[in-house]
Design a protein around this motif. Structure first.
Motif, PDB file in Angstrom:
ATOM      1  N   VAL A  35      31.989  45.995  32.643  1.00 10.93           N
ATOM      2  CA  VAL A  35      32.474  45.849  34.024  1.00 10.93           C
ATOM      3  C   VAL A  35      31.765  46.799  34.974  1.00 10.93           C
ATOM      4  O   VAL A  35      31.856  46.644  36.197  1.00 10.93           O
ATOM      5  N   ALA A  36      31.047  47.783  34.427  1.00 10.43           N
ATOM      6  CA  ALA A  36      30.289  48.708  35.273  1.00 10.43           C
ATOM      7  C   ALA A  36      28.905  48.177  35.621  1.00 10.43           C
ATOM      8  O   ALA A  36      28.193  48.794  36.422  1.00 10.43           O
ATOM      9  N   LEU A  37      28.513  47.028  35.052  1.00 10.39           N
ATOM     10  CA  LEU A  37      27.206  46.457  35.358  1.00 10.39           C
ATOM     11  C   LEU A  37      27.134  46.039  36.823  1.00 10.39           C
ATOM     12  O   LEU A  37      28.060  45.398  37.328  1.00 10.39           O
ATOM     13  N   PRO A  38      26.058  46.378  37.516  1.00  5.86           N
ATOM     14  CA  PRO A  38      25.948  45.988  38.931  1.00  5.86           C
ATOM     15  C   PRO A  38      25.844  44.479  39.085  1.00  5.86           C
ATOM     16  O   PRO A  38      25.190  43.802  38.296  1.00  5.86           O
ATOM     17  N   GLY A  39      26.510  43.969  40.102  1.00  2.28           N
ATOM     18  CA  GLY A  39      26.421  42.548  40.403  1.00  2.28           C
ATOM     19  C   GLY A  39      27.411  41.670  39.666  1.00  2.28           C
ATOM     20  O   GLY A  39      27.418  40.450  39.852  1.00  2.28           O
ATOM     21  N   LEU A  40      28.261  42.236  38.829  1.00  2.85           N
ATOM     22  CA  LEU A  40      29.215  41.438  38.057  1.00  2.85           C
ATOM     23  C   LEU A  40      30.283  40.837  38.964  1.00  2.85           C
ATOM     24  O   LEU A  40      30.892  41.530  39.769  1.00  2.85           O
ATOM     25  N   ASN A  41      30.504  39.540  38.815  1.00  2.00           N
ATOM     26  CA  ASN A  41      31.571  38.851  39.543  1.00  2.00           C
ATOM     27  C   ASN A  41      32.825  38.874  38.683  1.00  2.00           C
ATOM     28  O   ASN A  41      32.972  38.072  37.758  1.00  2.00           O
ATOM     29  N   LEU A  42      33.732  39.778  38.977  1.00  3.15           N
ATOM     30  CA  LEU A  42      34.940  39.937  38.169  1.00  3.15           C
ATOM     31  C   LEU A  42      35.928  38.795  38.353  1.00  3.15           C
ATOM     32  O   LEU A  42      36.841  38.635  37.547  1.00  3.15           O
ATOM     33  N   ASN A  43      35.753  38.012  39.392  1.00  3.83           N
ATOM     34  CA  ASN A  43      36.689  36.927  39.682  1.00  3.83           C
ATOM     35  C   ASN A  43      36.107  35.547  39.399  1.00  3.83           C
ATOM     36  O   ASN A  43      36.624  34.539  39.882  1.00  3.83           O
ATOM     37  N   ALA A  44      35.048  35.499  38.604  1.00  4.48           N
ATOM     38  CA  ALA A  44      34.446  34.216  38.246  1.00  4.48           C
ATOM     39  C   ALA A  44      35.445  33.373  37.459  1.00  4.48           C
ATOM     40  O   ALA A  44      36.268  33.894  36.695  1.00  4.48           O
ATOM     41  N   LYS A  45      35.378  32.046  37.636  1.00  2.00           N
ATOM     42  CA  LYS A  45      36.305  31.139  36.972  1.00  2.00           C
ATOM     43  C   LYS A  45      35.588  30.284  35.929  1.00  2.00           C
ATOM     44  O   LYS A  45      34.398  30.003  36.041  1.00  2.00           O
ATOM     45  N   THR A  46      36.344  29.877  34.926  1.00  2.95           N
ATOM     46  CA  THR A  46      35.828  28.921  33.949  1.00  2.95           C
ATOM     47  C   THR A  46      36.019  27.522  34.504  1.00  2.95           C
ATOM     48  O   THR A  46      36.539  27.331  35.608  1.00  2.95           O
ATOM     49  N   ARG A  47      35.636  26.520  33.702  1.00  2.00           N
ATOM     50  CA  ARG A  47      35.798  25.134  34.154  1.00  2.00           C
ATOM     51  C   ARG A  47      37.264  24.760  34.323  1.00  2.00           C
ATOM     52  O   ARG A  47      37.589  23.845  35.083  1.00  2.00           O
ATOM     53  N   ASP A  48      38.170  25.449  33.588  1.00  2.00           N
ATOM     54  CA  ASP A  48      39.585  25.128  33.731  1.00  2.00           C
ATOM     55  C   ASP A  48      40.248  25.874  34.883  1.00  2.00           C
ATOM     56  O   ASP A  48      41.443  25.743  35.118  1.00  2.00           O
ATOM     57  N   GLY A  49      39.466  26.695  35.615  1.00  2.00           N
ATOM     58  CA  GLY A  49      39.977  27.351  36.811  1.00  2.00           C
ATOM     59  C   GLY A  49      40.618  28.697  36.593  1.00  2.00           C
ATOM     60  O   GLY A  49      41.153  29.291  37.535  1.00  2.00           O
ATOM     61  N   SER A  50      40.578  29.224  35.375  1.00  2.00           N
ATOM     62  CA  SER A  50      41.177  30.535  35.110  1.00  2.00           C
ATOM     63  C   SER A  50      40.137  31.638  35.308  1.00  2.00           C
ATOM     64  O   SER A  50      38.930  31.398  35.248  1.00  2.00           O
ATOM     65  N   THR A  51      40.621  32.851  35.526  1.00  2.00           N
ATOM     66  CA  THR A  51      39.742  34.001  35.711  1.00  2.00           C
ATOM     67  C   THR A  51      39.799  34.901  34.472  1.00  2.00           C
ATOM     68  O   THR A  51      40.600  34.691  33.564  1.00  2.00           O
ATOM     69  N   ALA A  52      38.955  35.922  34.488  1.00  2.00           N
ATOM     70  CA  ALA A  52      38.953  36.873  33.375  1.00  2.00           C
ATOM     71  C   ALA A  52      40.297  37.591  33.267  1.00  2.00           C
ATOM     72  O   ALA A  52      40.748  37.925  32.168  1.00  2.00           O
ATOM     73  N   LEU A  53      40.942  37.796  34.402  1.00  2.00           N
ATOM     74  CA  LEU A  53      42.234  38.485  34.385  1.00  2.00           C
ATOM     75  C   LEU A  53      43.305  37.624  33.716  1.00  2.00           C
ATOM     76  O   LEU A  53      44.177  38.136  33.003  1.00  2.00           O
ATOM     77  N   HIS A  54      43.265  36.311  33.935  1.00  2.00           N
ATOM     78  CA  HIS A  54      44.171  35.408  33.216  1.00  2.00           C
ATOM     79  C   HIS A  54      43.981  35.561  31.714  1.00  2.00           C
ATOM     80  O   HIS A  54      44.943  35.670  30.952  1.00  2.00           O
ATOM     81  N   LEU A  55      42.729  35.562  31.291  1.00  2.00           N
ATOM     82  CA  LEU A  55      42.419  35.657  29.863  1.00  2.00           C
ATOM     83  C   LEU A  55      42.869  36.992  29.284  1.00  2.00           C
ATOM     84  O   LEU A  55      43.394  37.050  28.163  1.00  2.00           O
ATOM     85  N   ALA A  56      42.673  38.061  30.033  1.00  2.00           N
ATOM     86  CA  ALA A  56      43.072  39.379  29.547  1.00  2.00           C
ATOM     87  C   ALA A  56      44.575  39.440  29.302  1.00  2.00           C
ATOM     88  O   ALA A  56      45.038  40.006  28.304  1.00  2.00           O
ATOM     89  N   TYR A  57      45.360  38.844  30.206  1.00  2.00           N
ATOM     90  CA  TYR A  57      46.808  38.844  30.027  1.00  2.00           C
ATOM     91  C   TYR A  57      47.251  37.936  28.894  1.00  2.00           C
ATOM     92  O   TYR A  57      48.259  38.188  28.232  1.00  2.00           O
ATOM     93  N   MET A  58      46.514  36.861  28.659  1.00  4.94           N
ATOM     94  CA  MET A  58      46.907  35.896  27.637  1.00  4.94           C
ATOM     95  C   MET A  58      46.944  36.537  26.258  1.00  4.94           C
ATOM     96  O   MET A  58      47.686  36.112  25.375  1.00  4.94           O
ATOM     97  N   GLY A  59      46.137  37.600  26.043  1.00  5.26           N
ATOM     98  CA  GLY A  59      46.136  38.283  24.761  1.00  5.26           C
ATOM     99  C   GLY A  59      47.412  39.041  24.470  1.00  5.26           C
ATOM    100  O   GLY A  59      47.597  39.530  23.358  1.00  5.26           O
TER     101      GLY A  59
END
Length: 317
Positions: A189-213
């Motif tokens: 997440v410290a990499l420059p240029g990273l889009n933390l709010n990018a979505k998959t084809r199903d419309g979820s974000t990385a934050l959705h996935l992190a909580y799903m665990g």
């Protein structure tokens, strides 16, 4: 058995080519033809990597391909990491290296070949990303944190997407870290240029996935890096709804992003609305009445049995 047979073919091919008798003629002819078509450099990349520098100095072509299209780079990546290191150091035309195939072979057969490729400085960002995707998707072994950190240091494209439309960040979140503080995710997440709010084809974000665990640690890391907890999935759910919890640090328990969240019933009475967030577990499952009853009894989370140290009120409109 086959390995022993091939070893016999290798040792006898030059000294006694007519003595070796192969029971199955078709298979034998195919193997013998394959061996005849190998250049001296290809053979060195398989059995004597220490000879590679000498053969290169004598003018052997490192880009020469056999009938199957394989070059010395293919043989080295699959068989001898040290031979691969010699080839990469001597290469003056890195654009001619079949890098995609070499990277795939390295990931499949030898992690040391992967490290040599990363340290060569010849890999473009998309190839580093490909190595990360392939390494974390491999069913043959669990890639270690240290190897993934080397890949991140080599500079992948942080917003790379695989064939299924999933960002590389999603693979990193799913990685089973051996360390409790998730060093791979923190470094990524410290990499420059990273889009933390990018979505998959199903419309979820990385934050959705992190909580799903089911945990909150990875979600905390994402939000501290700038992930937006207010982005909804196509069903209108906020990220924390995927795990029925919200981040544990008090500074992250901000009711504002959750005020327009769809109202959920209390997990105990199933009649009144959920009202408080339990800390430190982060679960929001009880209404006011059931929270008061819980305080007078077990004082533990009904869902995970963690002792409740504090309750944070979250008002819904």
């Amino acid at each position: 058995m086959l390995r022993e047979f091939l070893a016999r073919v290798e040792t006898q091919r030059d000294s006694e080519p007519d003595i070796l008798i192969i029971p199955k003629a078709n298979h034998g002819n195919m193997i013998a033809k394959m061996l005849r078509e190998r250049t001296r450099l290809m053979q060195a990349c398989v059995s004597s990597p220490e000879d590679v520098p000498r053969l290169l100095a004598e003018g052997e072509d490192m880009f020469a391909a056999g009938s199957e299209g394989e070059t010395p780079f293919h043989f080295a990546a699959r068989e001898q990491p040290s031979a691969l290191a010699h080839l990469l150091r001597a290469c003056k035309e890195p654009a001619r290296i079949p890098m995609r195939e070499v990277c795939d072979l390295a990931v499949k057969f030898d992690i040391e070949s992967v490290r040599i490729l990363l340290q060569s400085g010849l890999l473009p960002k998309d190839m580093v990303s490909r190595i990360m995707f392939k390494s974390m998707a491999s069913s043959m072994r669990q890639v270690s944190d240290s190897h993934l950190l080397e890949m991140i240091q080599a500079g992948p494209d942080p917003n790379a997407i695989d064939e299924e439309g999933s960002p590389l960040l999603f693979r990193v979140i799913l990685h089973r870290s051996s360390a409790p503080n998730y060093p791979v995710l923190r470094a990524f997440v410290a990499l420059p240029g990273l889009n933390l709010n990018a979505k998959t084809r199903d419309g979820s974000t990385a934050l959705h996935l992190a909580y799903m665990g089911g945990g909150t640690e990875k979600a905390e890391i994402l939000m501290q890096a700038g992930a937006d907890p207010r982005i909804r999935d196509p069903q209108g759910r906020l990220p924390y709804s995927w795990g029925m919890n919200i981040p544990r640090p008090i500074q992250c328990v901000d009711p504002e992003p959750y005020k327009d969240e769809p109202i959920l019933p209390c997990l105990v009475c199933m009649e009144r609305n959920r009202y408080t967030v339990h800390l430190p577990c982060g679960h929001m499952i009880l209404c006011r009445v059931c929270v008061d009853a819980n305080k007078k009894s077990t004082q533990t989370c009904v869902l995970c049995k963690t002792v409740i140290r504090e309750n944070i009120e979250v008002e819904f409109e």
